[in-house]
Design a protein around this motif. Sequence first.
Motif, PDB file in Angstrom:
ATOM      1  N   ALA B 362       0.841  -1.199   0.000  1.00 52.70           N
ATOM      2  CA  ALA B 362       0.000   0.000   0.000  1.00 52.70           C
ATOM      3  C   ALA B 362       0.876   1.250   0.000  1.00 52.70           C
ATOM      4  O   ALA B 362       0.609   2.219  -0.718  1.00 52.70           O
ATOM      5  N   ARG B 363       1.962   1.171   0.796  1.00 51.31           N
ATOM      6  CA  ARG B 363       2.844   2.335   0.903  1.00 51.31           C
ATOM      7  C   ARG B 363       3.539   2.611  -0.441  1.00 51.31           C
ATOM      8  O   ARG B 363       3.560   3.740  -0.930  1.00 51.31           O
ATOM      9  N   THR B 364       4.083   1.523  -1.050  1.00 50.91           N
ATOM     10  CA  THR B 364       4.749   1.721  -2.335  1.00 50.91           C
ATOM     11  C   THR B 364       3.778   2.272  -3.363  1.00 50.91           C
ATOM     12  O   THR B 364       4.134   3.158  -4.150  1.00 50.91           O
ATOM     13  N   ALA B 365       2.560   1.724  -3.327  1.00 51.02           N
ATOM     14  CA  ALA B 365       1.566   2.198  -4.293  1.00 51.02           C
ATOM     15  C   ALA B 365       1.290   3.676  -4.073  1.00 51.02           C
ATOM     16  O   ALA B 365       1.229   4.468  -5.021  1.00 51.02           O
ATOM     17  N   ALA B 366       1.159   4.066  -2.789  1.00 55.62           N
ATOM     18  CA  ALA B 366       0.878   5.463  -2.471  1.00 55.62           C
ATOM     19  C   ALA B 366       2.032   6.348  -2.927  1.00 55.62           C
ATOM     20  O   ALA B 366       1.833   7.409  -3.535  1.00 55.62           O
ATOM     21  N   ALA B 368       4.188   5.729  -5.282  1.00 51.90           N
ATOM     22  CA  ALA B 368       4.192   5.792  -6.746  1.00 51.90           C
ATOM     23  C   ALA B 368       3.150   6.795  -7.227  1.00 51.90           C
ATOM     24  O   ALA B 368       3.389   7.583  -8.155  1.00 51.90           O
ATOM     25  N   LEU B 369       2.014   6.753  -6.545  1.00 55.59           N
ATOM     26  CA  LEU B 369       0.925   7.659  -6.898  1.00 55.59           C
ATOM     27  C   LEU B 369       1.371   9.106  -6.700  1.00 55.59           C
ATOM     28  O   LEU B 369       1.178   9.968  -7.562  1.00 55.59           O
ATOM     29  N   GLU B 370       2.017   9.346  -5.514  1.00 55.10           N
ATOM     30  CA  GLU B 370       2.491  10.699  -5.213  1.00 55.10           C
ATOM     31  C   GLU B 370       3.454  11.188  -6.282  1.00 55.10           C
ATOM     32  O   GLU B 370       3.329  12.292  -6.809  1.00 55.10           O
ATOM     33  N   VAL B 371       4.400  10.300  -6.608  1.00 56.58           N
ATOM     34  CA  VAL B 371       5.394  10.654  -7.625  1.00 56.58           C
ATOM     35  C   VAL B 371       4.685  11.038  -8.913  1.00 56.58           C
ATOM     36  O   VAL B 371       4.968  12.065  -9.525  1.00 56.58           O
ATOM     37  N   ASN B 372       3.710  10.199  -9.305  1.00 51.20           N
ATOM     38  CA  ASN B 372       2.967  10.481 -10.531  1.00 51.20           C
ATOM     39  C   ASN B 372       2.286  11.843 -10.469  1.00 51.20           C
ATOM     40  O   ASN B 372       2.342  12.625 -11.416  1.00 51.20           O
ATOM     41  N   GLU B 373       1.664  12.090  -9.303  1.00 46.44           N
ATOM     42  CA  GLU B 373       0.945  13.360  -9.158  1.00 46.44           C
ATOM     43  C   GLU B 373       1.882  14.548  -9.297  1.00 46.44           C
ATOM     44  O   GLU B 373       1.602  15.499 -10.024  1.00 46.44           O
ATOM     45  N   THR B 374       3.057  14.439  -8.576  1.00 47.14           N
ATOM     46  CA  THR B 374       4.004  15.547  -8.686  1.00 47.14           C
ATOM     47  C   THR B 374       4.428  15.741 -10.116  1.00 47.14           C
ATOM     48  O   THR B 374       4.525  16.871 -10.612  1.00 47.14           O
TER      49      THR B 374
END
Lengths: 355, 379
Positions: B362-366, B368-374
């Motif tokens: 879940a943490r890695t997914a989050a 990755a999501l953050e990175v994508n958003e930035t």
Amino acid sequence: MKKSVRYLAGLLALAMVVAACGDEGEGPGGDDAPHVGLVFDIGGRGDQSFNDAAAAGLDKAVAELGVTKSEASPNDDGSNRAELLQLAADESDIVIAVGFLFEGDAAAVAAENPEVNFAVVDTPMINGETNEPYSDNTAGLVFAEHEGSFLVGAAAALKSETGVIGFIGGVSGMGGLIEKFEAGFVAGARAVNPDIEIVRQYITAAPDFDGFVAPDRGREIALSMYEDNGADIIYHAAGLSGSGLFDAAKEFSEASGSKVWAIGVDSDQYNTAGDEVKDYILTSMLKRVDVAVFEIIKAHIEGNFASGPQEYDLSVDGVGYATSGGFIDDITDTLDDYKAKIVSGEIEVPTTPAP
Amino acid sequence: MNTSTTVWRRILLAAAAPVAAVLLALVLSSLVLLVVGSDPLDAFGRMVRHALRLETMVDILNRATPLYISGIAAAVGFRMGLFNIGVEGQYLLAAIVAAHVGALVALPAFLHIPFIVLVAMTVGAAYSGFAGVLKVTRGINEVISTIMLNAIAVSGLVAFLINRWQSGGAVTGGVGRVGTEPIPSSGRIPDLNGFVELFTREITQGKRLTGVLVIAVLAGVVFHLLINRTRFGYDLRASGINPIAAQVGGIPPKRMIVMAMIISGAFAGLVGLTEIMHIGFFPANPIQGLGFTGIAVALLGRNRAVGAALAALLFAFLDVSSGVLQFSGAPREIVVIMQGIIILAAVIAYEVARRAREREEARTAAEALEVNETEEVVA
């Protein structure tokens, strides 16, 4: 995650601390008194049967002969019998194994450890191909069952009110093994009362060994002996099937209102058969495994260890009768007279049954 | 860099659970040993020193061989979400039939050995497959049916057949042991002593390393390939993870259940080979309980080929240690306690590890999501 890692680290640290304060202790050994290794059959101490008897014999040897001991019993599936014998041989001068199931493993381990003596309870330890003992260091501890059966046969005849007694054998035709019990029982009963009627039946014939493990059939045969033949005391040599006899004695006594008896075998079944039926067990023919174990240790110490079957008879109290429950207290004098006559040779107990 | 640390974390997590279980078992059984007045370090020291002897290693491998095969048999079912408790009955029935049939025929060794193996697998598969058929046609839970079939096999069929088929006292090496007619030497698997002694000293004390070990290793390889490298294995795992999704995806559930039970039973049929092909006949008092211990082996080994091998070796080591513990004055039951604690601790540790892994994912997914958003914002 972090939490579990911390727990794990703590656990590891604890294990290391525990491991660090170890010392390499060596086992006992190197003293003069002989060391005895006793390997029980499955169950070990506390079985109220052969294991406990063997343990009692060893305890007596420790107390009276000054031997040291170690004990072990197999895993529940009996998979490590040979390993235990080998471990016992590593540190003992004589190894005693309880029960005929050890025969093959004991013969094999004995061949690998010629300097250690081996004794196995309840088997003659005779090589089936050569009819000789397996080796010079293997003995079998066997019992004069016919002599013990003679005494309980006499007890049955003395106590019978109907003049009819019964014998239930587990399996016939096993080289006369169970017939030996029948022979002694019949001889003992007829020594007291030549006219006594004795009904005899075997549950199965070899090679069908179910007769030793069929309490239901033991019960049916016993009920028919009590009801149809008018027997009031029945002796069994039928292993686990004997519990069917005890149930039948209780059942028939309660239904008919007149008390009938059963006689147990091998160990004191008054103490082992269960509280509901113990009051119907007049006496039991005892194989004194404790005596055999003590005697073979003594023979080993005195340098008299001999290979092959070692029979323990009435003269060394290798067989006998039980008095638990106090039901035969009034006739023990008579029974002991018979015992003295057998020991002196005045009475010779047959090993094959009279017709 | 990120991926490689994740991989390492995963491996660590996978290994941490069983290691933690064993450590916990060590700590708790030390406490038990202290309570009964034995020195735990002395006891464990003796166990290890004993196990390092060549002869004891032979004992351990001989014991681990049937345990491992039994574990594999149970694992096949587990991977599919089936609880085959019937390995016990399947292997005993297979062993007695294979021993009897194997003694009847005269064949050259290269045919005789596969023939006996095949008979054993067929009987095991048929008996286990029956439980599978009951499940898909009558909806009888395999736990219930295999327990019942165990009783029928062990107390019924095997007890009946041993009376029918026993030879008038088989004499091997002068020792009369009651059992089925001995299998001729062409049908026995030779021991591996000669092979092992190429690398070590001579094996003494008359110990023989069972050749069935080779069959066990082969069974493990076949199991691994079947589960991980075949279409069938994929279907099996998919059905185990989510039966409904698998069905929707076109995997016939009934066929999979019957097949899984048949394969599980075929492996179970091999468990008794150590008994019949090593000693040469089916004894009237066979080693029982291997089917149940196999369930524990599969559980501890996480239903994987390598994991089950380690678990089988651990259990065999503990079983074999029982003797040396007793001769050092510690109670035999300590081994049973340790095995029980290891199983319990393993179940708990696996669950803890699974949750940790889920949080990690879940943490890695989050992240990755953050990175994508930035990245998106930057873009």
